[in-house]
Design a protein around this motif. Structure first.
Motif, mmCIF file in Angstrom:
data_model
loop_
_atom_site.group_PDB
_atom_site.id
_atom_site.type_symbol
_atom_site.label_atom_id
_atom_site.label_comp_id
_atom_site.label_asym_id
_atom_site.label_seq_id
_atom_site.Cartn_x
_atom_site.Cartn_y
_atom_site.Cartn_z
ATOM 1 N N GLN A 189 0.838 -1.201 0.000
ATOM 2 C CA GLN A 189 0.000 0.000 0.000
ATOM 3 C C GLN A 189 0.871 1.248 0.000
ATOM 4 O O GLN A 189 2.048 1.201 0.385
ATOM 5 C CB GLN A 189 -0.925 -0.011 1.211
ATOM 6 N N PRO A 190 0.323 2.394 -0.419
ATOM 7 C CA PRO A 190 1.147 3.596 -0.578
ATOM 8 C C PRO A 190 1.947 3.994 0.647
ATOM 9 O O PRO A 190 3.137 4.263 0.556
ATOM 10 C CB PRO A 190 0.105 4.668 -0.947
ATOM 11 N N MET A 191 1.303 4.063 1.817
ATOM 12 C CA MET A 191 2.026 4.482 3.007
ATOM 13 C C MET A 191 1.596 3.629 4.200
ATOM 14 O O MET A 191 0.568 3.889 4.826
ATOM 15 C CB MET A 191 1.796 5.960 3.319
ATOM 16 N N PRO A 192 2.346 2.593 4.514
ATOM 17 C CA PRO A 192 1.978 1.732 5.643
ATOM 18 C C PRO A 192 1.940 2.506 6.956
ATOM 19 O O PRO A 192 2.616 3.525 7.134
ATOM 20 C CB PRO A 192 3.093 0.677 5.663
ATOM 21 N N GLY A 193 1.131 2.000 7.887
ATOM 22 C CA GLY A 193 1.046 2.578 9.218
ATOM 23 C C GLY A 193 1.775 1.722 10.240
ATOM 24 O O GLY A 193 2.367 0.684 9.897
ATOM 25 N N PRO A 194 1.732 2.103 11.504
ATOM 26 C CA PRO A 194 2.483 1.363 12.533
ATOM 27 C C PRO A 194 2.001 -0.065 12.748
ATOM 28 O O PRO A 194 2.747 -0.897 13.263
ATOM 29 C CB PRO A 194 2.278 2.218 13.786
ATOM 30 N N LEU A 195 0.762 -0.376 12.366
ATOM 31 C CA LEU A 195 0.235 -1.725 12.545
ATOM 32 C C LEU A 195 0.223 -2.535 11.248
ATOM 33 O O LEU A 195 -0.171 -3.708 11.264
ATOM 34 C CB LEU A 195 -1.186 -1.663 13.121
ATOM 35 N N LEU A 244 -12.854 2.015 10.215
ATOM 36 C CA LEU A 244 -11.922 2.046 11.340
ATOM 37 C C LEU A 244 -10.869 0.955 11.207
ATOM 38 O O LEU A 244 -9.707 1.140 11.591
ATOM 39 C CB LEU A 244 -12.689 1.886 12.660
ATOM 40 N N TRP A 245 -11.249 -0.187 10.648
ATOM 41 C CA TRP A 245 -10.285 -1.257 10.372
ATOM 42 C C TRP A 245 -9.225 -0.761 9.397
ATOM 43 O O TRP A 245 -8.023 -1.025 9.562
ATOM 44 C CB TRP A 245 -11.027 -2.460 9.813
ATOM 45 N N LEU A 246 -9.657 0.004 8.386
ATOM 46 C CA LEU A 246 -8.718 0.554 7.410
ATOM 47 C C LEU A 246 -7.836 1.633 8.043
ATOM 48 O O LEU A 246 -6.666 1.771 7.687
ATOM 49 C CB LEU A 246 -9.480 1.123 6.215
ATOM 50 N N VAL A 247 -8.398 2.402 8.970
ATOM 51 C CA VAL A 247 -7.612 3.415 9.677
ATOM 52 C C VAL A 247 -6.458 2.755 10.411
ATOM 53 O O VAL A 247 -5.323 3.256 10.422
ATOM 54 C CB VAL A 247 -8.507 4.200 10.659
ATOM 55 N N LEU A 248 -6.720 1.615 11.024
ATOM 56 C CA LEU A 248 -5.695 0.912 11.786
ATOM 57 C C LEU A 248 -4.623 0.287 10.894
ATOM 58 O O LEU A 248 -3.484 0.115 11.316
ATOM 59 C CB LEU A 248 -6.336 -0.183 12.645
ATOM 60 N N SER A 249 -4.984 -0.039 9.670
ATOM 61 C CA SER A 249 -4.082 -0.827 8.822
ATOM 62 C C SER A 249 -3.251 0.000 7.858
ATOM 63 O O SER A 249 -2.384 -0.551 7.167
ATOM 64 C CB SER A 249 -4.874 -1.871 8.034
ATOM 65 N N GLY A 250 -3.470 1.314 7.772
ATOM 66 C CA GLY A 250 -2.697 2.107 6.818
ATOM 67 C C GLY A 250 -2.902 3.593 6.995
ATOM 68 O O GLY A 250 -3.625 4.054 7.887
ATOM 69 N N PHE A 252 -4.329 6.554 4.901
ATOM 70 C CA PHE A 252 -5.060 6.940 3.693
ATOM 71 C C PHE A 252 -5.650 8.334 3.823
ATOM 72 O O PHE A 252 -6.812 8.559 3.496
ATOM 73 C CB PHE A 252 -6.164 5.919 3.408
ATOM 74 N N SER A 253 -4.820 9.268 4.301
ATOM 75 C CA SER A 253 -5.236 10.653 4.453
ATOM 76 C C SER A 253 -6.555 10.697 5.218
ATOM 77 O O SER A 253 -6.747 9.973 6.182
ATOM 78 C CB SER A 253 -5.330 11.319 3.090
ATOM 79 N N TRP A 254 -7.494 11.556 4.765
ATOM 80 C CA TRP A 254 -8.783 11.662 5.478
ATOM 81 C C TRP A 254 -9.890 10.866 4.806
ATOM 82 O O TRP A 254 -11.061 11.001 5.149
ATOM 83 C CB TRP A 254 -9.202 13.129 5.620
ATOM 84 N N LEU A 255 -9.557 10.004 3.840
ATOM 85 C CA LEU A 255 -10.579 9.240 3.130
ATOM 86 C C LEU A 255 -11.443 8.431 4.092
ATOM 87 O O LEU A 255 -12.680 8.476 4.028
ATOM 88 C CB LEU A 255 -9.911 8.312 2.111
ATOM 89 N N ASN A 256 -10.822 7.679 4.980
ATOM 90 C CA ASN A 256 -11.587 6.820 5.894
ATOM 91 C C ASN A 256 -12.404 7.648 6.876
ATOM 92 O O ASN A 256 -13.563 7.327 7.150
ATOM 93 C CB ASN A 256 -10.641 5.892 6.650
ATOM 94 N N TRP A 257 -11.817 8.713 7.402
ATOM 95 C CA TRP A 257 -12.531 9.519 8.390
ATOM 96 C C TRP A 257 -13.703 10.265 7.768
ATOM 97 O O TRP A 257 -14.748 10.422 8.403
ATOM 98 C CB TRP A 257 -11.566 10.491 9.062
ATOM 99 N N PRO A 382 -5.222 11.356 9.690
ATOM 100 C CA PRO A 382 -5.767 11.930 8.463
ATOM 101 C C PRO A 382 -4.966 13.075 7.844
ATOM 102 O O PRO A 382 -5.402 13.645 6.851
ATOM 103 C CB PRO A 382 -7.149 12.415 8.908
ATOM 104 N N TYR A 383 -3.825 13.446 8.434
ATOM 105 C CA TYR A 383 -2.951 14.418 7.765
ATOM 106 C C TYR A 383 -2.353 13.765 6.522
ATOM 107 O O TYR A 383 -2.086 12.556 6.513
ATOM 108 C CB TYR A 383 -1.844 14.858 8.717
ATOM 109 N N HIS A 384 -2.146 14.569 5.479
ATOM 110 C CA HIS A 384 -1.718 14.025 4.190
ATOM 111 C C HIS A 384 -0.326 14.510 3.830
ATOM 112 O O HIS A 384 -0.093 15.717 3.692
ATOM 113 C CB HIS A 384 -2.716 14.453 3.108
#
Length: 479
Positions: A189-195, A244-250, A252-257, A382-384
């Motif tokens: 994915q474009p920018m992985p997150g901590p989880l 919220l599952w997507l928020v935890l997994s990567g 994606f800017s503010w798309l999910n929120w 959600p910061y891009h």
């Protein structure tokens, strides 16, 4: 007209408005902090050059009439101030017409930024923020009940976001139909997150369950938004939980929120919390001018919805596309194809007069994109981080970076402060390098064993040269 408002959605509107105001604040903050290097007068893709080539009717923006970095900063920070006021609930203290005008300000300012933002603002969530932000103008005011037609339009947006994403997956990469895309997605994915590393290491049967559940949520559940309560509330809450599952997994800017905000606008909180979510007893009847305006705008938006609706049923479905320059009704979608391999562009510089393979090459570190294999990904959404996202696209193909990567390298060679502020670490704090090069690496997540032994979450392998050693002036390296 008694049917015009749905007072029981008063709290739904309030929650939606506050989340949207917070996202507006982050969007304007990102614009204010990043624009000089990206689209400023001396940026990689300058606004003055763009507005000279593109007429106002194709990209309406206040910057067609005047542009300077100071004026852009004024608009961006002004947008922050208005968004902060909306987040604090100032609109609730104003009469209906004034509240609507206040919500119109951030929409008009952000439209002006997006329409001159070029590649840096070519993401689906920009259009989504504008489409939803326009509807928020009609949703303004705490002294009247939420209009039923606007509630319907918000659900129509949510339907297109989810159903469009589901269709583009089923029509696109075969791994979605085989339920195997999540074998790769969390790693590529474009920018992985901590989880994201942990999501990637989940058992493959669970990945298949995740994918199947995603299909249900995006292809079946959206239709339930238009059913009676409490079914519509259940559908909206299920969509919010998926986001919220997507928020935890990567990241994606503010798309999910923003999708969560849309889902919450469909929730009847009074059914969930009883009188605790009851609307104020003194809600006024909406004035006639307001009813006429909402009905007229709804009719216009439904007419404009023809092309996005036709796109949903088209075999040549496109995603993240605006059909009008005001971004009023758009097409959405995400990850129609999933990469199997992650490739990252690593940018390095050297102060040596003659660049050699064994020169002292030092690596530039970005804030969000993978670089140092031991540095764990961080949560930014959600910061891009716009440069980091475009660097991911550059790793897919040099064509994605043709317009801006050369100017980016040039600014590194100049030691441009605005550009360096977009980075996490510059290895040349005193004077800029003599040469800059870029190399392409294949990145993969380490295994549990490798993580324990090395402490590195990534392992990378050199693939090829992306950009040969380059200096100011474009001359060849000295012999």
């Amino acid at each position: 007209m008694e049917w015009f408002t749905a007072d029981s959605y008063w709290l739904s509107r309030l929650v939606f408005q506050r989340v949207l105001a917070a996202l507006y604040l982050l969007a304007f903050l990102g614009a204010a902090l990043q624009f000089r290097a990206l689209i400023g007068a001396r940026g990689m893709l300058p606004v003055p050059r763009y507005v000279a080539d593109v007429p106002f009717r194709r990209a309406p923006s206040v910057f067609h009439f005047h542009y300077s970095d100071r004026f852009f900063a004024l608009c961006a920070w002004g947008g922050c101030a208005v968004a902060a006021a909306l987040l604090a609930g100032v609109d609730g203290l104003l009469p209906l017409w004034a509240a609507m005008l206040l919500w119109l300000v951030p929409w008009a300012l952000y439209l002006s930024i997006v329409n001159v933002g070029q590649t840096w603002y070519g993401f689906g969530w920009e259009s989504l923020l504008l489409e939803v932000g326009f509807l928020a103008v009609l949703f303004a005011g705490d002294d009247v009940g939420p209009p039923v037609l606007v509630l319907f339009l918000l659900r129509w947006v949510l339907f297109r976001v989810e159903f469009g994403a589901g269709l583009i997956k089923m029509r696109g990469d075969a791994c979605w139909r085989k339920l195997t895309c999540l074998y790769f997605h969390h790693e590529t994915q474009p920018m992985p997150g901590p989880l994201s590393w942990f999501f990637h290491r989940l058992p493959r049967p669970l990945h298949r369950v995740e994918t199947a559940a995603n299909h249900v949520t995006q292809l079946a559940v959206p239709f339930l938004l238009f059913t009676p309560q409490p079914i519509a509330t259940g559908a909206a809450l299920l969509m919010a939980a998926t986001q919220l599952w997507l928020v935890l997994s990567g990241n994606f800017s503010w798309l999910n929120w923003l999708t969560i905000a849309l889902a919450l606008s469909a929730v009847d909180f009074r059914r969930l919390f009883g009188d605790a979510a009851a609307p104020p007893a003194d809600l006024a009847s909406p004035p006639l001018w307001y009813e006429v305006l909402v009905i007229a705008v709804t009719a216009g938006l439904l007419a404009l919805s023809y092309r996005p609706a036709r796109n949903l049923v088209s075999r040549r479905q496109i995603m993240n596309y605006s059909f009008d320059p005001l971004h009023l009704v758009n097409a959405y979608g995400a990850f129609g194809s999933v990469n199997r391999v992650r490739q990252e562009v690593v940018v390095e510089g050297t102060s040596d007069a003659v660049p050699r393979q064994d020169s002292d090459w030092r690596e530039y570190e970005f804030k969000g994109k993978p670089g140092d294999v031991r540095r764990w990904p961080r949560q930014f959404a959600p910061y891009h981080l716009r440069l980091d996202w475009l660097m991911w696209f550059a790793g897919l193909s040099p064509a994605y970076a043709r317009a801006w990567f050369g100017p980016f390298v040039e600014r590194l060679l100049e030691g441009d402060r605005d550009t360096l502020r977009l980075l996490r670490h510059c290895p040349f704090p005193d004077r800029p390098p003599t040469y800059v090069r870029a190399r392409l690496y294949r990145y993969r997540y380490t295994t549990w064993r490798e993580l324990r032994e090395t402490g590195a979450c990534w392992e990378r392998t050199y693939v090829r040269e992306f950009l040969p050693p380059t200096r100011l002036g474009g001359g060849a390296p000295e012999a």
